[in-house]
Scaffold this active site. Structure first.
Site, mmCIF file in Angstrom:
data_model
loop_
_atom_site.group_PDB
_atom_site.id
_atom_site.type_symbol
_atom_site.label_atom_id
_atom_site.label_comp_id
_atom_site.label_asym_id
_atom_site.label_seq_id
_atom_site.Cartn_x
_atom_site.Cartn_y
_atom_site.Cartn_z
ATOM 1 N N ASN A 112 0.960 -1.406 0.116
ATOM 2 C CA ASN A 112 0.049 -0.162 -0.079
ATOM 3 C C ASN A 112 0.739 1.308 0.024
ATOM 4 O OD1 ASN A 112 -2.650 1.583 0.269
ATOM 5 N ND2 ASN A 112 -2.057 1.990 2.469
ATOM 6 N N HIS A 114 0.654 4.988 1.607
ATOM 7 C CA HIS A 114 -0.283 5.799 2.294
ATOM 8 C C HIS A 114 0.302 7.133 2.481
ATOM 9 C CE1 HIS A 114 -3.129 6.818 5.438
ATOM 10 N NE2 HIS A 114 -2.085 7.400 6.320
ATOM 11 N N SER A 141 4.361 7.168 2.708
ATOM 12 C CA SER A 141 5.060 5.746 3.114
ATOM 13 C C SER A 141 4.750 4.623 2.125
ATOM 14 C CB SER A 141 4.484 5.411 4.530
ATOM 15 O OG SER A 141 4.771 6.521 5.334
ATOM 16 N N ASP A 150 -3.153 0.565 8.136
ATOM 17 C CA ASP A 150 -2.035 1.296 8.019
ATOM 18 C C ASP A 150 -0.878 0.983 8.753
ATOM 19 O OD1 ASP A 150 -3.317 2.728 5.632
ATOM 20 O OD2 ASP A 150 -4.196 4.127 6.998
#
Ligand code: GAR
Length: 217
Positions: A112, A114, A141, A150
């Site tokens: 991911n 973020h 990040s 997250d």
């Protein structure tokens, strides 16, 4: 040197998909050892779907609003994604909380991006929250996804300055520029089999990364 097989990457989006386009272009240019096998959106009106098609990538819409529960949606999404046999699943502006059904299926091959310097500002509205807090720097990040929202281990971060008169859109634009640099780099590492999630953290070239990932100062 041993030959590394070409990887199958699937990208999940919810919106405009500019990170997705950037990743597809890097793969198509041959500087990531991968083919993007599909782009899947949880919103049928996601602008990124048309962009994926224009790049010759299969674009699929699986709207979450057609499902009664988060679990029911994630079961279907898991089945759909598994069908493409991806080596790596990349979340690129996928604005949904994923349940353990999905996360565990793709553990260790789920990334991911973020828009904050994690562990700061998990969740949404990260740019406004950084402004409201009076932060002098903000950032983005890339991390492996785990069950914690997250909260998975960070692989790489990039910082941007926050200037006096900035509004959230200024930060968004500044962050996007960094996203277009760091996400392809991390995907390239993964697809070259240089990056791995272990029980005790992230390893790049068999060296364990620190809390803030590679290149932390
Ligand atoms: C990106 O800035 C990404 O960091 C963010 O959504 C944007 C998507 O832009 N992701 C999240 O907020 C995830 N929690 P894009 O659709 O133009 O790539």
């Amino acid at each position: 040197m041993t030959q590394v097989s070409k990887k199958r990457v699937l990208i999940l989006i919810s919106g405009s998909g500019t990170n997705m386009v950037n990743l597809v272009e890097h793969c198509q240019a041959g500087d990531i050892n991968a083919e993007v096998v599909a782009v899947v959106s949880n919103r049928s009106d996601a602008g990124g779907l048309g962009k994926a098609e224009a790049l010759g990538v299969e674009a699929v819409s699986l709207p979450h609003k057609d499902f009664a529960s988060r679990e029911a949606y994630d079961e279907k999404l898991t089945e759909l994604v598994k069908g493409y046999e991806p080596d790596l699943v990349v979340l690129a502006g996928f604005m949904r909380i994923l349940t353990p059904v999905f996360v565990n299926e793709f553990a260790g091959r789920l990334l991911n991006i973020h828009p904050s310097l994690l562990p700061k500002y998990r969740g949404i509205n990260t740019h406004q929250r950084a402004l409201d807090a009076g932060d002098k720097e903000h950032g983005v990040s890339v991390h492996f996804v785990t069950e914690e929202l997250d909260g998975g281990p960070v692989i790489l971060q990039a910082k941007v300055p926050v200037f006096k008169d900035d509004v959230a859109d200024d930060l968004q634009a500044r962050i996007h520029e960094q996203e277009y640099r760091i996400y392809p780099l991390v995907v390239r590492w993964f697809c070259a089999e240089r990056l791995a999630l272990q029980d005790d953290g992230v390893y790049l070239d068999s060296v364990k990364l620190g809390e803030q990932g590679y290149a932390a100062d």
